[in-house]
Design a protein around this motif. Structure first.
Motif: not given
Length: 672
Positions: A629-650, A670-672
């Motif tokens: 979940v941590d990895i996915m949330a960090d990626a959502l913040v990076h790729y989708g401009n989510y807030s941290k809270l919204a990223a964790y929920k997603e 490029p997908a890292a």
């Protein structure tokens, strides 16, 4: 979770530094008894993606692991190799070229860490493997010309392109099969939605398998839908939805088809279809079986679960590694070695040691040597990533549990494949090589073309052929192999065809074996020249492998490509004792890989995760999911401009399969 995170932080501060001169050889450190670490916690037998995933995850969580691989490279079907053969095109000398073995492409979800499979691969490799998104069109399904009549005003195509996203797939198929009848879109939609529900049903099963067997019954109400889907064949589901317009409820209930309609995709069942649009449905079914090559089981036999997992894994597109696919196992090995463990090749495990009813280690010797095996003890047990057939037939053959397995199991080994590795003179742009994967299917009546081939392998074309060009997918290819290109052709093969040569050595199997290979090579080259005519006249050399090659190099049981065959028995309640689980009935003995969960690279990765969770226990296992979940949330913040809270929920919704990642996140980048 707080304790888990604190312990993980403490362990990461004591990593082993790898000598820079060893960086490029992490995937081929040869076995020697002196290289075995002291006080090994877990021995992992087999280094396919399942074994490497288990070892990497365990290593990151405080377990000193020893990975033992019988081949000369780590990776199983993710490894790459070079062939160096004399030129056969009139140019003097030899040409050396790289080939991949089994990871010919991945779903694009595996490339982006905001998706669950991408987060898992990111964790396993430490986030150090890069990928290239293969673009909007990622697969082309190719057919021979079809002389049978089509409805008036409808096209009669031989090429169907699969694009990113369900809507584009449906639009493409409606346009190319029958754009006149609105019912076509409705039934294609209905079938893909049914597959999506089948795919989602596997999540509760995975969660239930994390818990001890004794309390798995608690999850029974949530896992029951999975087993209901699992008992349906792909052909039955297709015939029910397309030809008979059944509701999802009736299909899931297994409602009988009209007596005239067989549960297969054949010309006979087509003729008996009650629908006036029967040719339209015949073509739709013939095209939509196309992920079949990724699980190697014909529609009459395969479970709709296997088909659904594959179809929806690729629904958002596909990706390929930047550089060779070998990078996956090399970077996973880095995680093992940096955390005090070791990953060794040329290490043949002959036996799993059982003492006082518990697996406590293995006997291992250098592959193809006459040295006596040495014993390696493991504090927490052994993870077998070599499949149930090797486990119970070869590694613990005399154990009572192995005898029960032989007496009671109903599943069977996967079919194998034949491979034609082709070297081409000229770079891909000059030769006009396609950038998409191609899947040749030898007719819309899929079960018919399989049956005909099984009965006459030399007289009939293969039912399916994969046409892959790693040189167009890997961005580093032109720099590493300038002026040459490669092609890999893969078709279906059966172990029993080669029974008379099973005891002979590679490259010394006689004239008849070479004649059979030459005839199959001819079939495959004909299809290559027919579908990619621009490469004709540019072949430098070609080399064929058979299921015997898989058995020799990958130690696959009877040359099977996918462990256990993905038929309805694989996904049945009766097989749940043996398959789709990370533990066994022998204390201290665990499983990883395809048989531990599902087929192909993705399924084997989850099998590795499941095996690791069973070793460390369910509560630490939930800590691993927190890391995902941590990895996915960090990626959502990076790729989708989510807030941290919204990223964790997603991320929470994505990790439990409640929803899929938004399509806009898969923008070309490029997908890292």
């Amino acid at each position: 979770l707080f304790i888990y995170q604190r312990e993980r932080s403490r362990r990461s501060a004591h990593k082993v530094n790898i000598d820079p001169k060893d960086e490029k050889t992490l995937h081929r450190r040869s076995f020697h008894p002196k290289k075995i670490p002291e006080e090994v916690d877990v021995v992992v037998v087999g280094s396919g993606i399942g074994g490497m995933a288990a070892a990497s995850i365990l290593s990151q969580n405080g377990f000193k692991c020893l990975v033992l691989e019988q081949h000369d490279k780590l990776g199983g079907c993710t490894h790459t190799f070079e062939l160096n053969k004399a030129n056969e095109d009139g140019v003097e000398g030899f040409t050396r070229i790289e080939m991949d073995t089994g990871t010919h492409y991945l779903g694009v979800d595996s490339a982006f860490p905001f998706a669950r499979s991408g987060a898992l691969l990111n964790m396993v490799t430490g986030g150090r493997v890069q990928f290239t998104d293969l673009g909007d069109v990622w697969d082309s399904v190719l057919f021979p010309p079809d002389a049978r009549a089509v409805p008036e005003g409808c096209p009669n195509k031989t090429v169907y392109k699969f694009r990113k996203g369900k809507e584009k797939v449906v639009d493409e198929l409606v346009t190319l099969i029958n754009p006149k009848d609105k019912g076509v879109r409705e039934r294609i939609d209905s079938f893909l939605d049914f597959c999506h529900k089948a795919e989602q049903s596997i999540v509760p099963l995975f969660i239930s398998r994390m818990f001890p067997r004794i309390i798995e019954w608690v999850w029974r109400p949530l896992t029951e839908p999975f087993f209901r889907y699992g008992r349906l064949t792909t052909a039955y589901a297709m015939n029910a939805i397309f030809d008979n317009d059944m509701s999802h409820e009736d299909v899931l209930a297994g409602k009988p088809l009209p007596s005239a309609m067989k549960h297969e995709l054949t010309w006979a069942s087509y003729l008996k279809s009650p629908s006036p649009l029967r040719d339209t449905w015949r073509r739709a079914k013939g095209v939509l079986v196309h992920p079949i090559g990724d699980y190697a089981c014909q529609p009459r036999v395969s479970s709709i679960i296997a088909h659904s997992l594959t179809a929806w894994y690729y629904m958002n597109g596909a990706a390929y590694t930047v550089g060779p696919t070998q990078n996956i196992s090399r970077e996973a090995a880095r995680e093992v070695i940096e955390n005090g463990g070791e990953a060794l090749v040329n290490a043949m495990v002959s036996e799993i040691i059982i003492e006082n009813g518990r697996a406590v280690g293995v006997k291992v010797a250098k592959s193809h040597s006459k040295h006596e095996p040495v014993e390696v003890r493991a504090k927490h047990g052994v993870v077998c990533a070599a499949g149930v057939y090797n486990l119970y037939n070869n590694l613990i053959p005399d154990h009572p549990v192995a005898k029960q397995w032989r007496d009671t199991h109903t599943h069977r080994p996967s079919n194998g494949h034949v491979y034609l590795f082709v070297a081409l003179r000229g770079d891909a742009d000059q030769l006009g090589i396609p950038t998409t994967n191609g899947w040749y299917i030898n007719g819309y009546d899929t079960d018919t073309v399989f049956d005909e081939y099984w009965n006459d392998k030399e007289g009939k074309r293969p039912p399916t052929v994969y046409l892959g060009f790693p040189c167009t997918k890997d961005k580093t290819w032109k720099k590493r192999y300038p002026g040459v290109s490669n092609c890999i052709l893969i078709s279906d093969g059966l172990w029993e065809w080669y029974g008379e040569w099973t005891d002979s050595m590679a490259h010394h199997r006689g004239d008849e074996y070479e004649r059979v290979k030459a005839r199959m090579s001819e079939h495959l080259l004909q299809i290559l020249y027919e579908k990619v005519p621009s490469v004709k006249g540019h072949v430098i050399w070609h080399d064929m492998g058979t299921p015997l090659s898989d058995s020799h190099f990958l130690n696959s049981f009877e040359g099977g490509s996918y462990g256990t065959q993905c038929n309805t028995d694989f996904f049945s309640k009766e097989s749940a004792r043996w398959l789709m689980r990370g533990d066994t009935e022998v204390p201290g003995l665990f499983m990883a890989g395809q048989d531990a969960f599902a087929p192909a690279v993705l399924g084997a990765s989850y099998g590795g995760l499941l095996g690791a969770v069973k070793v460390m226990g369910v509560w630490k296992g939930f800590g691993v999911f927190k890391r995902l979940v941590d990895i996915m949330a960090d990626a959502l913040v990076h790729y989708g401009n989510y807030s941290k809270l919204a990223a964790y929920k997603e991320a929470m919704q994505l990790v439990i399969g409640y929803k899929r990642a938004p399509a806009n996140l898969y923008a070309p980048q490029p997908a890292a």
